[in-house]
Design a protein around this motif. Structure first.
Motif, PDB file in Angstrom:
ATOM      1  N   GLU A 127       0.830  -1.211   0.000  1.00  0.00           N
ATOM      2  CA  GLU A 127       0.000   0.000   0.000  1.00  0.00           C
ATOM      3  C   GLU A 127       0.864   1.261   0.000  1.00  0.00           C
ATOM      4  N   ALA A 128       1.969   1.226   0.751  1.00  0.00           N
ATOM      5  CA  ALA A 128       2.851   2.391   0.804  1.00  0.00           C
ATOM      6  C   ALA A 128       3.473   2.666  -0.557  1.00  0.00           C
ATOM      7  N   VAL A 129       3.920   1.610  -1.222  1.00  0.00           N
ATOM      8  CA  VAL A 129       4.519   1.771  -2.550  1.00  0.00           C
ATOM      9  C   VAL A 129       3.492   2.312  -3.533  1.00  0.00           C
ATOM     10  N   GLN A 130       2.277   1.810  -3.459  1.00  0.00           N
ATOM     11  CA  GLN A 130       1.222   2.294  -4.353  1.00  0.00           C
ATOM     12  C   GLN A 130       0.944   3.774  -4.121  1.00  0.00           C
ATOM     13  N   MET A 131       0.897   4.196  -2.863  1.00  0.00           N
ATOM     14  CA  MET A 131       0.663   5.602  -2.547  1.00  0.00           C
ATOM     15  C   MET A 131       1.824   6.468  -3.030  1.00  0.00           C
ATOM     16  N   ALA A 132       3.051   5.982  -2.836  1.00  0.00           N
ATOM     17  CA  ALA A 132       4.231   6.744  -3.253  1.00  0.00           C
ATOM     18  C   ALA A 132       4.254   6.946  -4.764  1.00  0.00           C
ATOM     19  N   MET A 133       3.797   5.938  -5.498  1.00  0.00           N
ATOM     20  CA  MET A 133       3.785   6.032  -6.958  1.00  0.00           C
ATOM     21  C   MET A 133       2.799   7.076  -7.456  1.00  0.00           C
ATOM     22  N   ASN A 134       1.809   7.413  -6.630  1.00  0.00           N
ATOM     23  CA  ASN A 134       0.816   8.419  -7.025  1.00  0.00           C
ATOM     24  C   ASN A 134       1.254   9.841  -6.730  1.00  0.00           C
ATOM     25  N   LEU A 135       2.383  10.007  -6.031  1.00  0.00           N
ATOM     26  CA  LEU A 135       2.876  11.343  -5.714  1.00  0.00           C
ATOM     27  C   LEU A 135       3.584  11.945  -6.921  1.00  0.00           C
ATOM     28  N   PRO A 136       3.667  13.295  -6.985  1.00  0.00           N
ATOM     29  CA  PRO A 136       4.467  13.931  -8.043  1.00  0.00           C
ATOM     30  C   PRO A 136       5.892  13.405  -8.010  1.00  0.00           C
ATOM     31  N   ALA A 137       6.509  13.318  -9.175  1.00  0.00           N
ATOM     32  CA  ALA A 137       7.825  12.677  -9.321  1.00  0.00           C
ATOM     33  C   ALA A 137       8.882  13.155  -8.328  1.00  0.00           C
ATOM     34  N   PRO A 138       9.075  14.459  -8.110  1.00  0.00           N
ATOM     35  CA  PRO A 138      10.156  14.871  -7.201  1.00  0.00           C
ATOM     36  C   PRO A 138       9.968  14.353  -5.780  1.00  0.00           C
ATOM     37  N   LEU A 139       8.734  14.269  -5.327  1.00  0.00           N
ATOM     38  CA  LEU A 139       8.489  13.866  -3.948  1.00  0.00           C
ATOM     39  C   LEU A 139       8.895  12.421  -3.682  1.00  0.00           C
ATOM     40  N   GLY A 140       8.615  11.538  -4.622  1.00  0.00           N
ATOM     41  CA  GLY A 140       8.958  10.137  -4.427  1.00  0.00           C
ATOM     42  C   GLY A 140      10.450   9.954  -4.209  1.00  0.00           C
ATOM     43  N   LYS A 141      11.267  10.606  -5.031  1.00  0.00           N
ATOM     44  CA  LYS A 141      12.726  10.496  -4.905  1.00  0.00           C
ATOM     45  C   LYS A 141      13.209  11.114  -3.603  1.00  0.00           C
ATOM     46  N   LEU A 142      12.629  12.261  -3.236  1.00  0.00           N
ATOM     47  CA  LEU A 142      13.049  12.951  -2.017  1.00  0.00           C
ATOM     48  C   LEU A 142      12.715  12.134  -0.764  1.00  0.00           C
ATOM     49  N   ILE A 143      11.578  11.451  -0.782  1.00  0.00           N
ATOM     50  CA  ILE A 143      11.195  10.631   0.365  1.00  0.00           C
ATOM     51  C   ILE A 143      12.175   9.462   0.538  1.00  0.00           C
ATOM     52  N   ILE A 144      12.592   8.858  -0.578  1.00  0.00           N
ATOM     53  CA  ILE A 144      13.557   7.762  -0.509  1.00  0.00           C
ATOM     54  C   ILE A 144      14.862   8.259   0.099  1.00  0.00           C
ATOM     55  N   GLN A 145      15.287   9.469  -0.293  1.00  0.00           N
ATOM     56  CA  GLN A 145      16.500  10.045   0.289  1.00  0.00           C
ATOM     57  C   GLN A 145      16.310  10.302   1.787  1.00  0.00           C
ATOM     58  N   TYR A 146      15.132  10.757   2.151  1.00  0.00           N
ATOM     59  CA  TYR A 146      14.833  11.049   3.562  1.00  0.00           C
ATOM     60  C   TYR A 146      14.874   9.787   4.413  1.00  0.00           C
ATOM     61  N   LEU A 147      14.528   8.656   3.814  1.00  0.00           N
ATOM     62  CA  LEU A 147      14.548   7.391   4.544  1.00  0.00           C
ATOM     63  C   LEU A 147      15.941   7.057   5.069  1.00  0.00           C
ATOM     64  N   THR A 148      16.984   7.558   4.390  1.00  0.00           N
ATOM     65  CA  THR A 148      18.342   7.238   4.825  1.00  0.00           C
ATOM     66  C   THR A 148      18.624   7.780   6.225  1.00  0.00           C
ATOM     67  N   LEU A 149      17.890   8.814   6.632  1.00  0.00           N
ATOM     68  CA  LEU A 149      18.102   9.396   7.953  1.00  0.00           C
ATOM     69  C   LEU A 149      17.579   8.490   9.063  1.00  0.00           C
TER      70      LEU A 149
END
Length: 201
Positions: A25-47
């Motif tokens: 469900e999380a992946v499906q929701m992330a795919m519906n976000l505007p392109a820049p946000l998806g990449k930025l969230i993945i980077q944020y996960l590193t924290l």
């Protein structure tokens, strides 16, 4: 098939992702976000990655489940107060926290989103202040059409006056009589006085 995320370091299997309700469900929701946000969230996960371990799929799913509904709702709650956070502010905030981490590394892994929320609230307030200033500037500035009418009216008077001067010198025929020119000037003066009274009200 095992996958290792190059950004957050999470180790996962495609079969597990499909079978894991929260991750799917999380992946499906992330795919519906505007392109820049998806990449930025993945980077944020590193924290949130532990120093000597990889992020588990459960932890990734939990973080995404916390953030994605807030991003889609464009609203967060902090210290008992709700704040509207547009998606472009989310993008700016995620970029800012990663820039700060690069300049001066944060203490990781992060335990919550408090620091990110503080950045988002600050940037949302700045964006709102800029918007209000722009609206106020537009309110104070008369519409372009009204400005053109004012300047156009005075231009016509000036052109007629120049024509009268030329006619007096015998250079051309007058385009308007002196009485008509006087009446036009009086009318423009009356319009300026009326506009001035309106502005003072």
């Amino acid at each position: 098939m095992k996958l290792n995320c190059p950004s957050c370091g999470a180790l996962m299997s495609l079969d597990v992702i499909v079978a894991h309700d929260g991750a799917r469900e999380a992946v499906q929701m992330a795919m519906n976000l505007p392109a820049p946000l998806g990449k930025l969230i993945i980077q944020y996960l590193t924290l949130f990655r532990p120093q000597k371990r990889q992020l588990t799929l459960d932890r990734v799913a939990d973080i995404l489940a916390e953030l994605l509904p807030l991003i889609l709702a464009e609203r967060i709650s902090r210290n008992g107060k709700d704040h509207k956070i547009a998606q472009f502010v989310w993008a700016a905030g995620l970029k800012e926290i990663m820039i700060r981490h690069k300049d001066k590394p944060l203490t990781t892994p992060l335990k919550n989103h408090g620091y990110l929320f503080e950045i988002l609230i600050s940037q949302a307030a700045t964006a709102e202040a800029k918007l209000e200033a722009k609206v106020e500037q537009q309110r104070r500035q008369p519409p372009a059409r009204e400005q053109d009418q004012r300047s156009g009216g005075m231009k016509n008077v000036g052109e007629h006056l120049a024509g009268m001067k030329a006619a007096l010198k015998g250079q051309t025929e007058p385009t308007i009589s002196f009485s008509e020119l006087t009446a036009m000037a009086k009318q423009k003066e009356l319009e300026r006085n009326q506009q001035s009274e309106t502005n003072h009200e």
